[in-house]
Design a protein around this motif. Structure first.
Motif, PDB file in Angstrom:
ATOM      1  N   GLU A 161     -14.970  -0.707 -47.657  1.00 55.04           N
ATOM      2  CA  GLU A 161     -13.627  -0.210 -47.953  1.00 55.04           C
ATOM      3  C   GLU A 161     -13.508   0.187 -49.416  1.00 55.04           C
ATOM      4  O   GLU A 161     -12.922   1.230 -49.748  1.00 55.04           O
ATOM      5  N   ASN A 162     -14.082  -0.608 -50.302  1.00 51.36           N
ATOM      6  CA  ASN A 162     -13.986  -0.330 -51.737  1.00 51.36           C
ATOM      7  C   ASN A 162     -14.898   0.801 -52.189  1.00 51.36           C
ATOM      8  O   ASN A 162     -14.729   1.331 -53.288  1.00 51.36           O
ATOM      9  N   SER A 163     -15.849   1.189 -51.343  1.00 55.64           N
ATOM     10  CA  SER A 163     -16.814   2.216 -51.740  1.00 55.64           C
ATOM     11  C   SER A 163     -16.220   3.621 -51.714  1.00 55.64           C
ATOM     12  O   SER A 163     -16.714   4.526 -52.394  1.00 55.64           O
ATOM     13  N   GLY A 164     -15.208   3.809 -50.877  1.00 52.97           N
ATOM     14  CA  GLY A 164     -14.609   5.134 -50.762  1.00 52.97           C
ATOM     15  C   GLY A 164     -15.369   6.076 -49.847  1.00 52.97           C
ATOM     16  O   GLY A 164     -14.973   7.247 -49.696  1.00 52.97           O
ATOM     17  N   VAL A 165     -16.444   5.614 -49.225  1.00 58.67           N
ATOM     18  CA  VAL A 165     -17.181   6.466 -48.286  1.00 58.67           C
ATOM     19  C   VAL A 165     -16.324   6.679 -47.038  1.00 58.67           C
ATOM     20  O   VAL A 165     -15.827   5.719 -46.447  1.00 58.67           O
ATOM     21  N   GLU A 166     -16.142   7.913 -46.638  1.00 63.60           N
ATOM     22  CA  GLU A 166     -15.331   8.227 -45.467  1.00 63.60           C
ATOM     23  C   GLU A 166     -16.246   8.638 -44.321  1.00 63.60           C
ATOM     24  O   GLU A 166     -16.835   9.710 -44.326  1.00 63.60           O
ATOM     25  N   MET A 167     -16.346   7.752 -43.359  1.00 57.08           N
ATOM     26  CA  MET A 167     -17.225   7.979 -42.225  1.00 57.08           C
ATOM     27  C   MET A 167     -16.756   7.091 -41.072  1.00 57.08           C
ATOM     28  O   MET A 167     -16.412   5.927 -41.303  1.00 57.08           O
ATOM     29  N   PRO A 168     -16.694   7.598 -39.854  1.00 50.99           N
ATOM     30  CA  PRO A 168     -16.297   6.739 -38.729  1.00 50.99           C
ATOM     31  C   PRO A 168     -17.268   5.568 -38.567  1.00 50.99           C
ATOM     32  O   PRO A 168     -18.484   5.734 -38.687  1.00 50.99           O
ATOM     33  N   VAL A 169     -16.713   4.385 -38.288  1.00 51.11           N
ATOM     34  CA  VAL A 169     -17.508   3.155 -38.206  1.00 51.11           C
ATOM     35  C   VAL A 169     -17.493   2.626 -36.776  1.00 51.11           C
ATOM     36  O   VAL A 169     -16.434   2.513 -36.142  1.00 51.11           O
ATOM     37  N   PHE A 170     -18.672   2.286 -36.281  1.00 54.57           N
ATOM     38  CA  PHE A 170     -18.836   1.752 -34.935  1.00 54.57           C
ATOM     39  C   PHE A 170     -19.737   0.517 -34.993  1.00 54.57           C
ATOM     40  O   PHE A 170     -20.557   0.383 -35.898  1.00 54.57           O
ATOM     41  N   GLY A 171     -19.600  -0.331 -34.015  1.00 52.73           N
ATOM     42  CA  GLY A 171     -20.456  -1.510 -33.956  1.00 52.73           C
ATOM     43  C   GLY A 171     -20.312  -2.203 -32.614  1.00 52.73           C
ATOM     44  O   GLY A 171     -19.708  -1.682 -31.680  1.00 52.73           O
ATOM     45  N   ALA A 172     -20.887  -3.389 -32.531  1.00 51.57           N
ATOM     46  CA  ALA A 172     -20.702  -4.245 -31.367  1.00 51.57           C
ATOM     47  C   ALA A 172     -19.731  -5.349 -31.741  1.00 51.57           C
ATOM     48  O   ALA A 172     -19.404  -5.545 -32.919  1.00 51.57           O
ATOM     49  N   ALA A 173     -19.270  -6.085 -30.753  1.00 51.83           N
ATOM     50  CA  ALA A 173     -18.242  -7.104 -30.972  1.00 51.83           C
ATOM     51  C   ALA A 173     -18.661  -8.158 -31.988  1.00 51.83           C
ATOM     52  O   ALA A 173     -17.823  -8.801 -32.610  1.00 51.83           O
ATOM     53  N   PHE A 174     -19.973  -8.343 -32.178  1.00 53.02           N
ATOM     54  CA  PHE A 174     -20.464  -9.365 -33.087  1.00 53.02           C
ATOM     55  C   PHE A 174     -19.992  -9.142 -34.526  1.00 53.02           C
ATOM     56  O   PHE A 174     -19.901 -10.081 -35.313  1.00 53.02           O
ATOM     57  N   SER A 175     -19.724  -7.912 -34.880  1.00 53.49           N
ATOM     58  CA  SER A 175     -19.230  -7.601 -36.229  1.00 53.49           C
ATOM     59  C   SER A 175     -17.724  -7.424 -36.268  1.00 53.49           C
ATOM     60  O   SER A 175     -17.158  -7.149 -37.336  1.00 53.49           O
TER      61      SER A 175
END
Length: 380
Positions: A228-242
């Motif tokens: 969040e603090n990096s400012g990189v704008e990119m859609p984020v996906f993962g599994a429930a573990f994260s």
């Protein structure tokens, strides 16, 4: 709930009188209750014990010890459970490297092992065993389902990231199998890593159109805050573990909008799940996570098998486990030939809840009746 008593490095929890009956069933649980990722083990334990309590049986003794996420300690505790306590069943391990250190010797010595979480590929394939059952998933499953979902959503060049240990390599392998196309890059981190500046810089410099990552427990919290603090704008996906309820509340607003895959959601509409969620909230005053649901289902599977046979009759008890004659909180549930689930994987989105805190909302189905690819190597 049951009284907890200090016992060495771990906790001893019992639902039976001190003197064991001839037909008493002893269950040994080794799980992570301290250090990094301890909330995973706490939730597995609490979900498991909720089901045992609800059953109201006085012939089941559950012994619980803390592995502190150490393979050597987990191995030592498993030997104590088998040799000193003569347990009939073992369960509880969260981490795949600990499972690999413990499970093979446990099942070879004639003790049943039911996994409520870790699902390394080796134990689903060439190292499968008739006394080993995984009640959660094979490690690839949730990641593969997200690979399929992202492909269907039109993403063409994701960058992947996971820790360098068995579940991490399984995660990225599973994703790529069902994404079925080239990816921008694969990044492997250290298990337990907390600083992701170098990885974020590498992601920023890539030409990726999306990020898929697997960072369970505190690793996911650290990464998402830095992301969040990096400012990189990119859609984020993962599994429930994260993206379990504990993690996203610790992450805060940075988690909003992230998509994740899970075989379970607290808002799945079936009677078993609604009773579980209500019972868990009443008992523990918090919303259950995926791990709590897996612990609960593991106990319910054991209870269903005990209605038909005692573990001393190994053949009959094994068949009762294979039948999976219980109402799973996830809905449809059955075992494949390697004793790993064949089940639906859902997609959830992290949204702002009514209390202003992040929460998961069920979006839809990612993959129906997913089965791991390693069952073909299982010779049982």
């Amino acid at each position: 709930m049951n009284t907890l008593t200090r016992a060495g490095l771990g906790l001893l929890m019992t639902t039976a009188v001190a003197s064991a009956q001839a037909d008493e069933v002893r269950i040994g649980m080794i799980t992570t209750l301290s250090g990094g990722g301890s909330h995973l083990g706490v939730d597995v334990r609490d979900g498991f014990m909720l089901a045992i309590d609800q059953a109201g049986r006085d012939d089941i003794e559950v012994l619980i010890q803390d592995d502190a996420r150490r393979p050597d300690l987990a191995k030592s505790l498993s030997n104590e459970f088998m040799q000193r306590d003569e347990v009939d069943i073992m369960t509880g391990i969260i981490w795949s490297n600990l499972a690999m250190a413990v499970v093979p010797s446990v099942v070879r010595q004639g003790t049943f092992y039911l996994s409520p979480n870790a699902g390394p590929s080796a134990l689903a394939g060439k190292m499968c065993h008739e006394n080993y059952f995984n009640v959660a998933y094979q490690n690839d499953n949730l990641h593969g389902a997200m690979g399929a979902y992202m492909r269907e959503q039109g993403f063409e060049n994701p960058i992947l990231m996971a820790p360098n240990y068995p579940a991490g390599t399984d995660a990225l392998g599973g994703f790529k199998h069902l994404f079925d196309d080239e990816v921008a890059d694969e990044i492997y981190t250290q298990l337990g890593q907390t600083d992701y500046a170098a990885e974020i810089a590498r992601i920023r410099a890539s030409d990726a159109d999306s990020l898929f990552f697997f960072l369970p427990g505190g690793m996911g919290i650290s990464f998402m805050k830095q992301w969040e603090n990096s400012g990189v704008e990119m859609p984020v996906f993962g599994a429930a573990f994260s993206f379990d309820e504990t993690i996203i509340k610790a992450v805060g607003s940075a988690a909003i909008g992230a998509m994740n895959t899970s075989q379970w959601a607290y808002d799945l509409e079936n009677a078993a799940n609604q009773a579980f969620v209500e019972g868990f909230r009443e008992a523990y005053e918090r919303t259950p996570t995926l791990y709590a649901a897996q612990g609960y289902d593991t106990a319910r599977l054991i209870l269903s098998a005990l209605e038909k046979a005692h573990p001393d009759d190994q053949d009959a008890f094994r068949e009762a486990l294979r039948a999976a004659d219980f109402d799973s909180v996830r809905g449809k549930f059955r075992f494949g030939p390697n004793h790993h689930p064949i089940q639906d994987i859902h997609v959830r989105e992290v949204v702002e809840g009514e209390d202003g805190e992040p929460t998961n909302r069920l979006v839809g189905l990612a993959v129906e009746d997913i089965q791991d690819i390693y069952h073909v190597d299982c010779k049982m």
